[in-house]
Design a protein around this motif. Structure first.
Motif, PDB file in Angstrom:
ATOM      1  N   CYS A   1       5.788  14.468 -10.942  1.00  0.00           N
ATOM      2  CA  CYS A   1       6.193  14.710 -12.240  1.00  0.00           C
ATOM      3  C   CYS A   1       5.105  15.456 -13.172  1.00  0.00           C
ATOM      4  O   CYS A   1       5.360  16.106 -14.090  1.00  0.00           O
ATOM      5  CB  CYS A   1       6.635  13.347 -12.942  1.00  0.00           C
ATOM      6  SG  CYS A   1       8.037  12.644 -11.957  1.00  0.00           S
TER       7      CYS A   1
ATOM      8  N   HIS B   1       4.160   1.461  -1.128  1.00  0.00           N
ATOM      9  CA  HIS B   1       4.540   1.400  -2.464  1.00  0.00           C
ATOM     10  C   HIS B   1       3.704   2.362  -3.292  1.00  0.00           C
ATOM     11  O   HIS B   1       4.396   3.000  -4.167  1.00  0.00           O
ATOM     12  CB  HIS B   1       5.060   0.247  -2.732  1.00  0.00           C
ATOM     13  CG  HIS B   1       5.780   0.098  -4.016  1.00  0.00           C
ATOM     14  ND1 HIS B   1       6.891   0.755  -4.278  1.00  0.00           N
ATOM     15  CD2 HIS B   1       5.160  -0.234  -5.346  1.00  0.00           C
ATOM     16  CE1 HIS B   1       7.193   0.606  -5.553  1.00  0.00           C
ATOM     17  NE2 HIS B   1       6.346  -0.006  -6.157  1.00  0.00           N
ATOM     18  N   HIS B   2       2.394   1.981  -3.311  1.00  0.00           N
ATOM     19  CA  HIS B   2       1.617   2.452  -4.539  1.00  0.00           C
ATOM     20  C   HIS B   2       1.336   4.014  -4.164  1.00  0.00           C
ATOM     21  O   HIS B   2       1.483   4.879  -4.954  1.00  0.00           O
ATOM     22  CB  HIS B   2       0.025   1.667  -4.473  1.00  0.00           C
ATOM     23  CG  HIS B   2       0.211   0.437  -5.044  1.00  0.00           C
ATOM     24  ND1 HIS B   2       0.260   0.299  -6.377  1.00  0.00           N
ATOM     25  CD2 HIS B   2       0.109  -0.824  -4.173  1.00  0.00           C
ATOM     26  CE1 HIS B   2       0.527  -1.212  -6.443  1.00  0.00           C
ATOM     27  NE2 HIS B   2       0.169  -1.502  -5.395  1.00  0.00           N
ATOM     28  N   LEU B   3       1.280   4.273  -2.674  1.00  0.00           N
ATOM     29  CA  LEU B   3       1.108   5.831  -2.365  1.00  0.00           C
ATOM     30  C   LEU B   3       2.327   6.764  -2.887  1.00  0.00           C
ATOM     31  O   LEU B   3       2.270   7.749  -3.451  1.00  0.00           O
ATOM     32  CB  LEU B   3       0.920   6.063  -1.066  1.00  0.00           C
ATOM     33  CG  LEU B   3      -0.481   5.527  -0.476  1.00  0.00           C
ATOM     34  CD1 LEU B   3      -0.386   5.723   1.228  1.00  0.00           C
ATOM     35  CD2 LEU B   3      -1.593   6.477  -0.985  1.00  0.00           C
TER      36      LEU B   3
ATOM     37  N   TRP C   1       0.683  -1.194  -0.055  1.00  0.00           N
ATOM     38  CA  TRP C   1      -0.041  -0.216   0.072  1.00  0.00           C
ATOM     39  C   TRP C   1       0.946   1.198   0.000  1.00  0.00           C
ATOM     40  O   TRP C   1       0.821   2.181  -0.847  1.00  0.00           O
ATOM     41  CB  TRP C   1      -0.944   0.014   1.250  1.00  0.00           C
ATOM     42  CG  TRP C   1      -1.646   1.475   1.561  1.00  0.00           C
ATOM     43  CD1 TRP C   1      -1.354   1.966   2.450  1.00  0.00           C
ATOM     44  CD2 TRP C   1      -2.764   1.966   0.791  1.00  0.00           C
ATOM     45  NE1 TRP C   1      -2.255   3.181   2.470  1.00  0.00           N
ATOM     46  CE2 TRP C   1      -3.047   3.078   1.223  1.00  0.00           C
ATOM     47  CE3 TRP C   1      -3.539   1.481  -0.450  1.00  0.00           C
ATOM     48  CZ2 TRP C   1      -4.180   3.747   0.759  1.00  0.00           C
ATOM     49  CZ3 TRP C   1      -4.352   2.071  -1.107  1.00  0.00           C
ATOM     50  CH2 TRP C   1      -4.787   3.449  -0.247  1.00  0.00           C
TER      51      TRP C   1
ATOM     52  N   ILE D   1       4.511   5.950  -5.432  1.00  0.00           N
ATOM     53  CA  ILE D   1       4.628   5.938  -6.831  1.00  0.00           C
ATOM     54  C   ILE D   1       3.464   6.975  -7.294  1.00  0.00           C
ATOM     55  O   ILE D   1       3.729   7.901  -8.188  1.00  0.00           O
ATOM     56  CB  ILE D   1       3.995   4.529  -7.459  1.00  0.00           C
ATOM     57  CG1 ILE D   1       5.444   3.498  -7.282  1.00  0.00           C
ATOM     58  CG2 ILE D   1       3.716   4.708  -8.886  1.00  0.00           C
ATOM     59  CD1 ILE D   1       5.116   2.232  -7.806  1.00  0.00           C
ATOM     60  N   ARG D   2       2.145   7.221  -6.787  1.00  0.00           N
ATOM     61  CA  ARG D   2       1.241   8.114  -7.092  1.00  0.00           C
ATOM     62  C   ARG D   2       1.876   9.249  -6.881  1.00  0.00           C
ATOM     63  O   ARG D   2       1.723  10.332  -7.635  1.00  0.00           O
ATOM     64  CB  ARG D   2      -0.152   7.773  -6.287  1.00  0.00           C
ATOM     65  CG  ARG D   2      -1.074   8.761  -6.943  1.00  0.00           C
ATOM     66  CD  ARG D   2      -2.324   8.402  -6.170  1.00  0.00           C
ATOM     67  NE  ARG D   2      -3.549   9.392  -6.298  1.00  0.00           N
ATOM     68  CZ  ARG D   2      -4.502   8.810  -7.245  1.00  0.00           C
ATOM     69  NH1 ARG D   2      -4.726   7.688  -7.485  1.00  0.00           N
ATOM     70  NH2 ARG D   2      -5.278   9.830  -7.317  1.00  0.00           N
ATOM     71  N   SER D   3       2.329   9.594  -5.474  1.00  0.00           N
ATOM     72  CA  SER D   3       2.857  10.866  -5.202  1.00  0.00           C
ATOM     73  C   SER D   3       4.005  11.299  -6.337  1.00  0.00           C
ATOM     74  O   SER D   3       3.971  12.474  -6.690  1.00  0.00           O
ATOM     75  CB  SER D   3       3.441  10.830  -3.767  1.00  0.00           C
ATOM     76  OG  SER D   3       4.189  12.068  -3.586  1.00  0.00           O
ATOM     77  N   THR D   4       4.980  10.403  -6.619  1.00  0.00           N
ATOM     78  CA  THR D   4       6.013  10.771  -7.703  1.00  0.00           C
ATOM     79  C   THR D   4       5.396  11.093  -9.053  1.00  0.00           C
ATOM     80  O   THR D   4       5.851  12.086  -9.463  1.00  0.00           O
ATOM     81  CB  THR D   4       6.934   9.523  -7.570  1.00  0.00           C
ATOM     82  OG1 THR D   4       7.624   9.281  -6.356  1.00  0.00           O
ATOM     83  CG2 THR D   4       7.968   9.926  -8.317  1.00  0.00           C
ATOM     84  N   ASN D   5       4.453  10.328  -9.176  1.00  0.00           N
ATOM     85  CA  ASN D   5       3.781  10.637 -10.688  1.00  0.00           C
ATOM     86  C   ASN D   5       3.015  11.962 -10.506  1.00  0.00           C
ATOM     87  O   ASN D   5       3.342  12.640 -11.738  1.00  0.00           O
ATOM     88  CB  ASN D   5       2.902   9.293 -11.036  1.00  0.00           C
ATOM     89  CG  ASN D   5       3.587   8.248 -11.474  1.00  0.00           C
ATOM     90  OD1 ASN D   5       4.555   8.250 -11.389  1.00  0.00           O
ATOM     91  ND2 ASN D   5       2.698   6.883 -11.607  1.00  0.00           N
ATOM     92  N   SER D   6       2.439  12.218  -9.815  1.00  0.00           N
ATOM     93  CA  SER D   6       1.832  13.582  -9.789  1.00  0.00           C
ATOM     94  C   SER D   6       2.739  14.678  -9.715  1.00  0.00           C
ATOM     95  O   SER D   6       2.607  15.747 -10.199  1.00  0.00           O
ATOM     96  CB  SER D   6       0.934  13.370  -8.260  1.00  0.00           C
ATOM     97  OG  SER D   6      -0.268  12.610  -8.245  1.00  0.00           O
TER      98      SER D   6
END
Length: 56
Positions: free
Chosen positions: A15, A4-6, A2, A8-13
């Motif tokens: 970027c 890890h997904h947060l 869970w 990744i989402r934070s990093t993608n947002s």
């Protein structure tokens, strides 16, 4: 998993905000043309040169 997904989402947002929204802004998708995409792609390539150290 869970967390890890947060992350990744934070990093993608981050970027998306830094590289896409800052360059394209409020332009509607239908209004984007080849010149806009070429300019955007060129800016991303330049950014890779100075942002590379932050990904290492």
């Amino acid at each position: 998993m869970w967390v890890h997904h947060l992350l990744i989402r934070s990093t993608n947002s981050a970027c998306i905000d830094k590289h896409i929204r800052s360059l394209i802004g409020t332009v509607k998708i239908a209004e984007l043309d080849a010149r806009t995409f070429d300019s955007f792609h060129a800016e991303l390539r330049r950014c890779r040169n100075h942002c590379a150290s932050s990904w290492a």
